[in-house]
Motif scaffolding. Structure first.
Motif, PDB file in Angstrom:
ATOM      1  N   SER A 178       0.818  -1.219   0.000  1.00 47.50           N
ATOM      2  CA  SER A 178       0.000   0.000   0.000  1.00 47.50           C
ATOM      3  C   SER A 178       0.853   1.271   0.000  1.00 47.50           C
ATOM      4  CB  SER A 178      -0.926   0.005   1.221  1.00 47.50           C
ATOM      5  OG  SER A 178      -0.185  -0.049   2.431  1.00 47.50           O
ATOM      6  N   SER A 179       2.155   1.132   0.285  1.00 54.98           N
ATOM      7  CA  SER A 179       3.040   2.304   0.256  1.00 54.98           C
ATOM      8  C   SER A 179       3.537   2.598  -1.153  1.00 54.98           C
ATOM      9  CB  SER A 179       4.235   2.079   1.189  1.00 54.98           C
ATOM     10  OG  SER A 179       5.028   0.982   0.741  1.00 54.98           O
ATOM     11  N   TYR A 180       3.197   1.712  -2.097  1.00 49.82           N
ATOM     12  CA  TYR A 180       3.553   1.923  -3.498  1.00 49.82           C
ATOM     13  C   TYR A 180       2.358   2.523  -4.236  1.00 49.82           C
ATOM     14  CZ  TYR A 180       7.680  -1.014  -2.687  1.00 49.82           C
ATOM     15  OH  TYR A 180       8.865  -1.527  -2.222  1.00 49.82           O
ATOM     16  N   ALA A 181       2.637   3.235  -5.328  1.00 53.38           N
ATOM     17  CA  ALA A 181       1.564   3.874  -6.093  1.00 53.38           C
ATOM     18  C   ALA A 181       1.804   3.689  -7.580  1.00 53.38           C
ATOM     19  CB  ALA A 181       1.472   5.353  -5.753  1.00 53.38           C
ATOM     20  N   ALA A 182       0.715   3.713  -8.345  1.00 54.35           N
ATOM     21  CA  ALA A 182       0.821   3.604  -9.797  1.00 54.35           C
ATOM     22  C   ALA A 182       1.701   4.724 -10.329  1.00 54.35           C
ATOM     23  CB  ALA A 182      -0.564   3.677 -10.431  1.00 54.35           C
ATOM     24  N   GLY A 183       2.584   4.384 -11.263  1.00 58.89           N
ATOM     25  CA  GLY A 183       3.508   5.358 -11.826  1.00 58.89           C
ATOM     26  C   GLY A 183       4.893   5.293 -11.231  1.00 58.89           C
ATOM     27  N   ASN A 184       5.047   4.586 -10.078  1.00 64.05           N
ATOM     28  CA  ASN A 184       6.374   4.425  -9.481  1.00 64.05           C
ATOM     29  C   ASN A 184       7.307   3.673 -10.420  1.00 64.05           C
ATOM     30  OD1 ASN A 184       5.310   3.990  -6.027  1.00 64.05           O
ATOM     31  ND2 ASN A 184       6.092   5.796  -7.038  1.00 64.05           N
ATOM     32  N   VAL A 185       8.553   4.136 -10.520  1.00 66.90           N
ATOM     33  CA  VAL A 185       9.578   3.396 -11.232  1.00 66.90           C
ATOM     34  C   VAL A 185      10.152   2.372 -10.263  1.00 66.90           C
ATOM     35  CG1 VAL A 185      11.766   3.538 -12.473  1.00 66.90           C
ATOM     36  CG2 VAL A 185      10.088   5.386 -12.668  1.00 66.90           C
ATOM     37  N   LEU A 186      10.219   1.112 -10.688  1.00 66.87           N
ATOM     38  CA  LEU A 186      10.609   0.020  -9.810  1.00 66.87           C
ATOM     39  C   LEU A 186      11.898  -0.632 -10.274  1.00 66.87           C
ATOM     40  CD1 LEU A 186       7.067  -1.583  -9.407  1.00 66.87           C
ATOM     41  CD2 LEU A 186       8.206   0.000  -7.847  1.00 66.87           C
TER      42      LEU A 186
ATOM     43  N   TYR B  64       5.142   0.733 -12.220  1.00 68.92           N
ATOM     44  CA  TYR B  64       3.910   0.258 -11.577  1.00 68.92           C
ATOM     45  C   TYR B  64       2.734   0.632 -12.484  1.00 68.92           C
ATOM     46  CZ  TYR B  64       0.672  -0.572  -7.595  1.00 68.92           C
ATOM     47  OH  TYR B  64      -0.319  -1.035  -6.773  1.00 68.92           O
ATOM     48  N   SER B  65       2.050  -0.366 -13.032  1.00 70.88           N
ATOM     49  CA  SER B  65       0.984  -0.127 -14.008  1.00 70.88           C
ATOM     50  C   SER B  65      -0.301   0.320 -13.323  1.00 70.88           C
ATOM     51  CB  SER B  65       0.725  -1.397 -14.813  1.00 70.88           C
ATOM     52  OG  SER B  65      -0.367  -1.207 -15.699  1.00 70.88           O
TER      53      SER B  65
ATOM     54  N   SER C 291      -0.908  -9.428  -2.315  1.00 65.43           N
ATOM     55  CA  SER C 291       0.084  -8.395  -2.034  1.00 65.43           C
ATOM     56  C   SER C 291       0.907  -8.024  -3.262  1.00 65.43           C
ATOM     57  CB  SER C 291       1.019  -8.863  -0.914  1.00 65.43           C
ATOM     58  OG  SER C 291       1.662 -10.082  -1.276  1.00 65.43           O
ATOM     59  N   ASP C 292       0.832  -8.808  -4.337  1.00 63.50           N
ATOM     60  CA  ASP C 292       1.589  -8.499  -5.555  1.00 63.50           C
ATOM     61  C   ASP C 292       1.051  -7.246  -6.231  1.00 63.50           C
ATOM     62  OD1 ASP C 292       3.104 -10.698  -5.066  1.00 63.50           O
ATOM     63  OD2 ASP C 292       2.668 -11.714  -6.964  1.00 63.50           O
ATOM     64  N   ILE C 293       1.929  -6.562  -6.976  1.00 63.06           N
ATOM     65  CA  ILE C 293       1.514  -5.390  -7.740  1.00 63.06           C
ATOM     66  C   ILE C 293       1.844  -5.629  -9.206  1.00 63.06           C
ATOM     67  CG2 ILE C 293       1.906  -3.871  -5.755  1.00 63.06           C
ATOM     68  CD1 ILE C 293       4.419  -2.858  -7.253  1.00 63.06           C
ATOM     69  N   PRO C 294       1.164  -4.922 -10.140  1.00 64.60           N
ATOM     70  CA  PRO C 294       1.429  -5.115 -11.572  1.00 64.60           C
ATOM     71  C   PRO C 294       2.603  -4.264 -12.065  1.00 64.60           C
ATOM     72  CG  PRO C 294      -0.452  -3.658 -11.278  1.00 64.60           C
ATOM     73  CD  PRO C 294      -0.025  -4.067  -9.904  1.00 64.60           C
ATOM     74  N   LEU C 295       3.609  -4.906 -12.616  1.00 63.04           N
ATOM     75  CA  LEU C 295       4.775  -4.213 -13.161  1.00 63.04           C
ATOM     76  C   LEU C 295       4.668  -4.167 -14.679  1.00 63.04           C
ATOM     77  CD1 LEU C 295       7.753  -3.083 -12.805  1.00 63.04           C
ATOM     78  CD2 LEU C 295       8.478  -5.445 -13.308  1.00 63.04           C
ATOM     79  N   ALA C 296       4.547  -2.975 -15.250  1.00 65.59           N
ATOM     80  CA  ALA C 296       4.511  -2.834 -16.705  1.00 65.59           C
ATOM     81  C   ALA C 296       5.923  -3.020 -17.244  1.00 65.59           C
ATOM     82  CB  ALA C 296       3.975  -1.459 -17.088  1.00 65.59           C
ATOM     83  N   VAL C 297       6.114  -4.020 -18.119  1.00 66.01           N
ATOM     84  CA  VAL C 297       7.427  -4.291 -18.697  1.00 66.01           C
ATOM     85  C   VAL C 297       7.497  -3.875 -20.164  1.00 66.01           C
ATOM     86  CG1 VAL C 297       7.942  -6.142 -17.075  1.00 66.01           C
ATOM     87  CG2 VAL C 297       6.736  -6.669 -19.188  1.00 66.01           C
TER      88      VAL C 297
ATOM     89  N   CYS D 169       3.773   7.505 -15.849  1.00 69.46           N
ATOM     90  CA  CYS D 169       5.012   7.322 -15.087  1.00 69.46           C
ATOM     91  C   CYS D 169       5.368   8.613 -14.372  1.00 69.46           C
ATOM     92  CB  CYS D 169       6.142   6.915 -16.034  1.00 69.46           C
ATOM     93  SG  CYS D 169       7.747   6.686 -15.235  1.00 69.46           S
ATOM     94  N   LYS D 170       5.841   8.483 -13.143  1.00 71.62           N
ATOM     95  CA  LYS D 170       6.281   9.640 -12.372  1.00 71.62           C
ATOM     96  C   LYS D 170       7.677  10.050 -12.850  1.00 71.62           C
ATOM     97  CE  LYS D 170       3.662   8.498  -8.198  1.00 71.62           C
ATOM     98  NZ  LYS D 170       3.726   8.275  -6.737  1.00 71.62           N
ATOM     99  N   VAL D 171       7.832  11.349 -13.172  1.00 72.62           N
ATOM    100  CA  VAL D 171       9.111  11.853 -13.678  1.00 72.62           C
ATOM    101  C   VAL D 171       9.474  13.161 -12.978  1.00 72.62           C
ATOM    102  CG1 VAL D 171       8.913  10.758 -15.950  1.00 72.62           C
ATOM    103  CG2 VAL D 171       7.933  13.018 -15.583  1.00 72.62           C
ATOM    104  N   THR D 172      10.765  13.454 -13.004  1.00 74.77           N
ATOM    105  CA  THR D 172      11.282  14.702 -12.444  1.00 74.77           C
ATOM    106  C   THR D 172      12.218  15.358 -13.461  1.00 74.77           C
ATOM    107  OG1 THR D 172      12.636  15.651 -10.668  1.00 74.77           O
ATOM    108  CG2 THR D 172      13.124  13.388 -11.316  1.00 74.77           C
ATOM    109  N   THR D 173      12.350  16.668 -13.376  1.00 73.29           N
ATOM    110  CA  THR D 173      13.219  17.399 -14.311  1.00 73.29           C
ATOM    111  C   THR D 173      14.569  17.724 -13.671  1.00 73.29           C
ATOM    112  OG1 THR D 173      12.218  19.502 -13.611  1.00 73.29           O
ATOM    113  CG2 THR D 173      11.266  18.401 -15.552  1.00 73.29           C
TER     114      THR D 173
END
Length: 381
Positions: free
Chosen positions: A258-266, A291-292, A310-316, A322-326
């Motif tokens: 639950s501490s993970y969120a969609a868009g996280n880079v894993l 994280y899909s 407890s598994d999460i979906p990983l988009a491969v 996707c979460k990004v920063t500049t």
């Protein structure tokens, strides 16, 4: 002297004869009472203005016996063995209850044992009601609201069958799956349609032509275009069209999911087998995907009933938010993205010497400053 049993039968005959107001003739013999009439309304009229029963018949016999038996012997016309009618908004015209807590009791059962076109149970809704409505209230989701079975050893039609003519011949609904949502409203889960009715196009187990669990055939009714085999493998001649745009696989994660969120880079967690964690170092070659938020296809190494929640979906591969920063510069479409210092975020990759095996995908949108979520084409390289 008249026996008590004989007296009760005679009294019942007199009472019901009086209720019929001269419309029926009655005879009583050996404890049985028969009423007959030729009027067009009713033979016997029983009225109850309280909360009890208008007419109650019971039997304590353990043999094949019926407390009430209705039979229509006319060979033509619309005849009813038993007719129930209610005008109450919450009333029930005919009610059957199975009260035994063991065995296989049945509240209401309908048989069509002789005619090939007969109907065991028929439901008809003229407006927005339900012809037949089934509901279960078990706390463990066991039980079946409406159960249909194609019996026999050959050539049955689907257990649940519906044909819809409401579109004026535009199409016919072969099979409809519905459920009750949290607001107690009926929602349609799936609908199987056909442009012309030439017989059932879909079979549920058992497949009349093999061991497949589910089979769909083309309009010519000569070849299968969709099937599910006994092992659960799905085969289709056409493509799959889904609401998601990525292929994902289920993975365990370090810590609480639950501490993970969609868009996280894993990234791959080197401290465990087949486990992921959020990225936290720039240009990490442990990068695994994103994280899909809505997988188009979700694969798993587990069987259906053993997959851990407890598994999460990983988009491969595919397109995902996707979460990004500049922190390494503004991002524009086409830029290769790598992991950044910010946990779970990607940034633009500029050092080509560090990007081999570190790229998570390509940006499909721009981000000029700070951080945000953009569409990314996941292409690990």
């Amino acid at each position: 002297m008249v026996s008590n049993q004989r007296f009760a039968a005679l009294l019942s005959a007199c009472l019901l004869f009086w209720i019929a107001s001269g419309a029926a003739q009655s005879t009583a013999s050996q404890g049985a009472t028969t009423f007959s009439a030729t009027n067009s309304t009713q033979v016997v009229n029983v009225q109850q203005s309280g909360t009890g029963y208008g007419l109650k018949a019971t039997t304590s016999s353990t043999g094949p016996v019926s407390a009430i038996f209705g039979q229509a012997t006319g060979s033509s016309g619309f005849n009813n063995g038993v007719w129930g009618r209610t005008y109450s908004p919450a009333g029930v015209a005919v009610r059957g209850e199975a009260m035994a807590n063991q065995g296989g009791p049945t509240g209401v059962v309908g048989f069509s044992d002789f005619s090939r076109t007969g109907i065991g149970v028929y439901g008809h809704a003229k407006y927005n009601g339900y012809g037949v409505f089934g509901q279960i209230d078990s706390l463990d989701n066991s039980g079946i609201g409406v159960y249909g079975k194609a019996g026999g050893t050959c050539c049955g039609i689907p257990g649940v069958f519906e044909q819809d003519a409401s579109n004026g011949g535009g199409y016919d609904v072969i099979l409809v799956g519905q459920y009750i949502d949290s607001n107690h409203q009926v929602q349609t889960a799936f609908t199987v349609t056909s442009t012309a009715v030439t017989g059932p196009r879909f079979w549920a187990s058992p497949d009349p032509n093999g061991d497949d669990l589910f089979v769909g055939r083309a309009a010519s009714n000569q070849s299968n275009v969709f099937r599910v085999d006994p092992a659960g493998s799905v085969y289709a001649d056409g493509g799959y069209h889904t609401g998601g745009a990525d292929f994902a696989e289920a993975f365990a994660v370090k810590g609480i999911n639950s501490s993970y969120a969609a868009g996280n880079v894993l990234t791959i967690d080197p401290g465990a087998t087949r486990r992921l964690t959020r990225s936290s170092k720039p240009y990490s070659t442990l990068v695994a995907g994103v994280y899909s938020s809505k997988p188009g296809v979700l694969a798993s190494p587990y069987t259906m009933d053993q997959a851990p929640k407890s598994d999460i979906p990983l988009a491969v591969v595919g397109v995902v938010p996707c979460k990004v920063t500049t922190e390494n510069g503004a991002i524009k479409p086409g830029d290769l993205l790598v992991t950044s210092r910010k946990e779970g975020y990607a940034m633009k990759g500029t050092d080509r010497n560090k990007m081999v095996g570190a790229a998570v995908g390509k940006a499909l949108e721009s981000l000029n400053q700070a951080e945000g979520i953009i569409q990314v084409l996941v292409t690990l390289q």
